[in-house]
Design a protein around this motif. Structure first.
Motif, PDB file in Angstrom:
ATOM      1  N   GLY A  10       0.813  -1.210   0.000  1.00 14.17           N
ATOM      2  CA  GLY A  10       0.000   0.000   0.000  1.00 14.17           C
ATOM      3  C   GLY A  10       0.840   1.251   0.000  1.00 14.17           C
ATOM      4  N   LEU A  11       0.179   2.371   0.262  1.00 14.36           N
ATOM      5  CA  LEU A  11       0.831   3.675   0.309  1.00 14.36           C
ATOM      6  C   LEU A  11       0.967   4.109   1.761  1.00 14.36           C
ATOM      7  CD1 LEU A  11       1.800   6.376  -0.949  1.00 14.36           C
ATOM      8  CD2 LEU A  11      -0.620   7.050  -1.053  1.00 14.36           C
ATOM      9  N   VAL A  12       2.191   4.435   2.163  1.00 10.83           N
ATOM     10  CA  VAL A  12       2.440   4.908   3.519  1.00 10.83           C
ATOM     11  C   VAL A  12       3.362   6.118   3.466  1.00 10.83           C
ATOM     12  CG1 VAL A  12       2.107   2.661   4.611  1.00 10.83           C
ATOM     13  CG2 VAL A  12       4.399   3.355   3.871  1.00 10.83           C
ATOM     14  N   VAL A  78       4.841 -16.544   5.202  1.00  4.33           N
ATOM     15  CA  VAL A  78       5.992 -15.730   5.580  1.00  4.33           C
ATOM     16  C   VAL A  78       5.545 -14.278   5.673  1.00  4.33           C
ATOM     17  CG1 VAL A  78       6.777 -15.388   3.201  1.00  4.33           C
ATOM     18  CG2 VAL A  78       8.416 -15.212   5.081  1.00  4.33           C
ATOM     19  N   TYR A  79       6.120 -13.556   6.617  1.00  2.00           N
ATOM     20  CA  TYR A  79       5.766 -12.161   6.860  1.00  2.00           C
ATOM     21  C   TYR A  79       7.003 -11.278   6.722  1.00  2.00           C
ATOM     22  CZ  TYR A  79       1.906 -14.640   9.118  1.00  2.00           C
ATOM     23  OH  TYR A  79       0.867 -15.483   9.386  1.00  2.00           O
ATOM     24  N   LEU A  80       6.764 -10.035   6.383  1.00  4.15           N
ATOM     25  CA  LEU A  80       7.838  -9.044   6.374  1.00  4.15           C
ATOM     26  C   LEU A  80       7.311  -7.808   7.090  1.00  4.15           C
ATOM     27  CD1 LEU A  80      10.740  -8.459   5.388  1.00  4.15           C
ATOM     28  CD2 LEU A  80       9.696  -7.257   3.452  1.00  4.15           C
ATOM     29  N   GLN A  81       7.800  -7.594   8.295  1.00  7.48           N
ATOM     30  CA  GLN A  81       7.448  -6.390   9.047  1.00  7.48           C
ATOM     31  C   GLN A  81       8.438  -5.300   8.669  1.00  7.48           C
ATOM     32  OE1 GLN A  81       4.844  -5.727  11.252  1.00  7.48           O
ATOM     33  NE2 GLN A  81       5.628  -3.630  11.112  1.00  7.48           N
ATOM     34  N   MET A  82       7.935  -4.230   8.107  1.00  6.76           N
ATOM     35  CA  MET A  82       8.781  -3.137   7.648  1.00  6.76           C
ATOM     36  C   MET A  82       8.516  -1.905   8.504  1.00  6.76           C
ATOM     37  SD  MET A  82       8.443  -3.669   3.520  1.00  6.76           S
ATOM     38  CE  MET A  82       6.690  -3.292   3.477  1.00  6.76           C
ATOM     39  N   ASN A  83       9.539  -1.463   9.205  1.00  8.43           N
ATOM     40  CA  ASN A  83       9.433  -0.266  10.047  1.00  8.43           C
ATOM     41  C   ASN A  83      10.338   0.828   9.488  1.00  8.43           C
ATOM     42  OD1 ASN A  83       7.705  -1.640  11.835  1.00  8.43           O
ATOM     43  ND2 ASN A  83       9.448  -2.425  13.013  1.00  8.43           N
ATOM     44  N   SER A  84      10.076   2.037   9.924  1.00  9.07           N
ATOM     45  CA  SER A  84      10.891   3.182   9.510  1.00  9.07           C
ATOM     46  C   SER A  84      11.065   3.225   7.999  1.00  9.07           C
ATOM     47  CB  SER A  84      12.263   3.131  10.201  1.00  9.07           C
ATOM     48  OG  SER A  84      12.117   3.118  11.604  1.00  9.07           O
ATOM     49  N   LEU A  85       9.975   3.115   7.293  1.00  6.62           N
ATOM     50  CA  LEU A  85      10.051   3.068   5.835  1.00  6.62           C
ATOM     51  C   LEU A  85      10.548   4.385   5.257  1.00  6.62           C
ATOM     52  CD1 LEU A  85       6.844   1.007   5.125  1.00  6.62           C
ATOM     53  CD2 LEU A  85       9.140   0.444   4.296  1.00  6.62           C
ATOM     54  N   LYS A  86      11.296   4.256   4.168  1.00 10.73           N
ATOM     55  CA  LYS A  86      11.880   5.403   3.481  1.00 10.73           C
ATOM     56  C   LYS A  86      11.357   5.454   2.046  1.00 10.73           C
ATOM     57  CE  LYS A  86      16.219   4.571   5.986  1.00 10.73           C
ATOM     58  NZ  LYS A  86      17.678   4.302   5.828  1.00 10.73           N
ATOM     59  N   TYR A 103       9.635 -20.575  -6.867  1.00  7.87           N
ATOM     60  CA  TYR A 103       8.289 -20.135  -7.180  1.00  7.87           C
ATOM     61  C   TYR A 103       8.139 -18.688  -6.716  1.00  7.87           C
ATOM     62  CZ  TYR A 103       7.292 -25.124  -7.675  1.00  7.87           C
ATOM     63  OH  TYR A 103       7.313 -26.441  -8.062  1.00  7.87           O
ATOM     64  N   TRP A 104       7.449 -17.886  -7.549  1.00  6.09           N
ATOM     65  CA  TRP A 104       7.299 -16.467  -7.255  1.00  6.09           C
ATOM     66  C   TRP A 104       5.828 -16.095  -7.110  1.00  6.09           C
ATOM     67  CZ3 TRP A 104      11.386 -13.196  -6.462  1.00  6.09           C
ATOM     68  CH2 TRP A 104      12.661 -13.652  -6.857  1.00  6.09           C
ATOM     69  N   GLY A 105       5.579 -15.119  -6.238  1.00  5.09           N
ATOM     70  CA  GLY A 105       4.259 -14.527  -6.143  1.00  5.09           C
ATOM     71  C   GLY A 105       4.082 -13.467  -7.222  1.00  5.09           C
ATOM     72  N   GLN A 106       2.897 -12.875  -7.241  1.00  2.00           N
ATOM     73  CA  GLN A 106       2.575 -11.905  -8.287  1.00  2.00           C
ATOM     74  C   GLN A 106       3.105 -10.515  -7.972  1.00  2.00           C
ATOM     75  OE1 GLN A 106       0.536 -12.841  -5.930  1.00  2.00           O
ATOM     76  NE2 GLN A 106      -0.464 -10.981  -5.171  1.00  2.00           N
ATOM     77  N   GLY A 107       3.519 -10.295  -6.731  1.00  2.00           N
ATOM     78  CA  GLY A 107       4.058  -8.997  -6.340  1.00  2.00           C
ATOM     79  C   GLY A 107       3.010  -8.094  -5.708  1.00  2.00           C
ATOM     80  N   THR A 108       3.458  -7.258  -4.795  1.00  2.00           N
ATOM     81  CA  THR A 108       2.576  -6.279  -4.168  1.00  2.00           C
ATOM     82  C   THR A 108       3.313  -4.940  -4.092  1.00  2.00           C
ATOM     83  OG1 THR A 108       1.176  -5.833  -2.227  1.00  2.00           O
ATOM     84  CG2 THR A 108       3.293  -6.897  -1.796  1.00  2.00           C
ATOM     85  N   GLN A 109       2.616  -3.883  -4.467  1.00  2.59           N
ATOM     86  CA  GLN A 109       3.243  -2.561  -4.541  1.00  2.59           C
ATOM     87  C   GLN A 109       3.342  -1.937  -3.163  1.00  2.59           C
ATOM     88  OE1 GLN A 109       4.444  -0.730  -7.368  1.00  2.59           O
ATOM     89  NE2 GLN A 109       5.231   0.621  -5.752  1.00  2.59           N
ATOM     90  N   VAL A 110       4.524  -1.437  -2.850  1.00  2.00           N
ATOM     91  CA  VAL A 110       4.746  -0.647  -1.646  1.00  2.00           C
ATOM     92  C   VAL A 110       5.233   0.724  -2.078  1.00  2.00           C
ATOM     93  CG1 VAL A 110       6.129  -0.372   0.448  1.00  2.00           C
ATOM     94  CG2 VAL A 110       5.251  -2.638  -0.198  1.00  2.00           C
ATOM     95  N   THR A 111       4.517   1.758  -1.687  1.00  2.00           N
ATOM     96  CA  THR A 111       4.880   3.124  -2.027  1.00  2.00           C
ATOM     97  C   THR A 111       5.033   3.932  -0.750  1.00  2.00           C
ATOM     98  OG1 THR A 111       3.653   2.987  -4.114  1.00  2.00           O
ATOM     99  CG2 THR A 111       4.237   5.186  -3.316  1.00  2.00           C
ATOM    100  N   VAL A 112       6.196   4.538  -0.601  1.00  2.00           N
ATOM    101  CA  VAL A 112       6.483   5.356   0.573  1.00  2.00           C
ATOM    102  C   VAL A 112       6.646   6.785   0.095  1.00  2.00           C
ATOM    103  CG1 VAL A 112       7.951   5.693   2.578  1.00  2.00           C
ATOM    104  CG2 VAL A 112       7.689   3.399   1.582  1.00  2.00           C
ATOM    105  N   SER A 113       5.691   7.610   0.451  1.00  2.00           N
ATOM    106  CA  SER A 113       5.688   8.983  -0.046  1.00  2.00           C
ATOM    107  C   SER A 113       4.889   9.874   0.885  1.00  2.00           C
ATOM    108  CB  SER A 113       5.080   9.032  -1.453  1.00  2.00           C
ATOM    109  OG  SER A 113       4.972  10.366  -1.909  1.00  2.00           O
ATOM    110  N   SER A 114       5.334  11.121   0.997  1.00  2.00           N
ATOM    111  CA  SER A 114       4.593  12.097   1.789  1.00  2.00           C
ATOM    112  C   SER A 114       3.624  12.871   0.906  1.00  2.00           C
ATOM    113  CB  SER A 114       5.559  13.043   2.495  1.00  2.00           C
ATOM    114  OG  SER A 114       6.417  13.665   1.564  1.00  2.00           O
TER     115      SER A 114
END
Length: 114
Positions: A10-12, A78-86, A103-114
């Motif tokens: 998501g967008l954070v 499996v989980y990925l906890q992401m803190n202090s995102l840049k 084997y690969w997943g389809q991907g998930t978008q991570v957007t870090v923006s103010s």
């Protein structure tokens, strides 16, 4: 047939946390390695973190101290906890499962923006 389903992107804003999940289904061997990779526009896909079914972890230098990978073997997740995102963490994040092949997943978008 093995399938990987990612969720949690998501967008954070910078400094905020985000948690990604990846659930594997199908013929999963007891011993395997699961990991997270990411690919930013115009860049190659790179390893973020990986974890064996025994719990051994490996992290890329650019996420050490900020991201934590974990897994629930009973759920093949499996989980990925992401803190202090840049902003530079912005990318498509992919889950990978290594058995006799990758084997690969389809991907998930991570957007870090103010």
């Amino acid at each position: 047939q093995v399938q990987l389903v990612e969720s949690g992107g998501g967008l954070v804003q910078p400094g905020e946390p985000l948690r990604l999940s990846c659930a594997a289904s199908g013929s999963i061997f007891t011993f395997n390695i699961m990991g997270w990779y990411r690919q930013a526009p115009g860049k190659e896909r790179e390893l973020v973190a990986s974890i064996t079914s025994g719990g051994s972890t490996n992290y890329a230098d650019f996420v050490k101290g900020r991201f934590t990978i974990s897994r629930d073997n009973a759920k093949n997740t499996v989980y990925l906890q992401m803190n202090s995102l840049k902003p530079e963490d912005t990318a498509v994040y992919y889950c990978k499962l290594r058995l006799m092949r990758d084997y690969w997943g389809q991907g998930t978008q991570v957007t870090v923006s103010s």
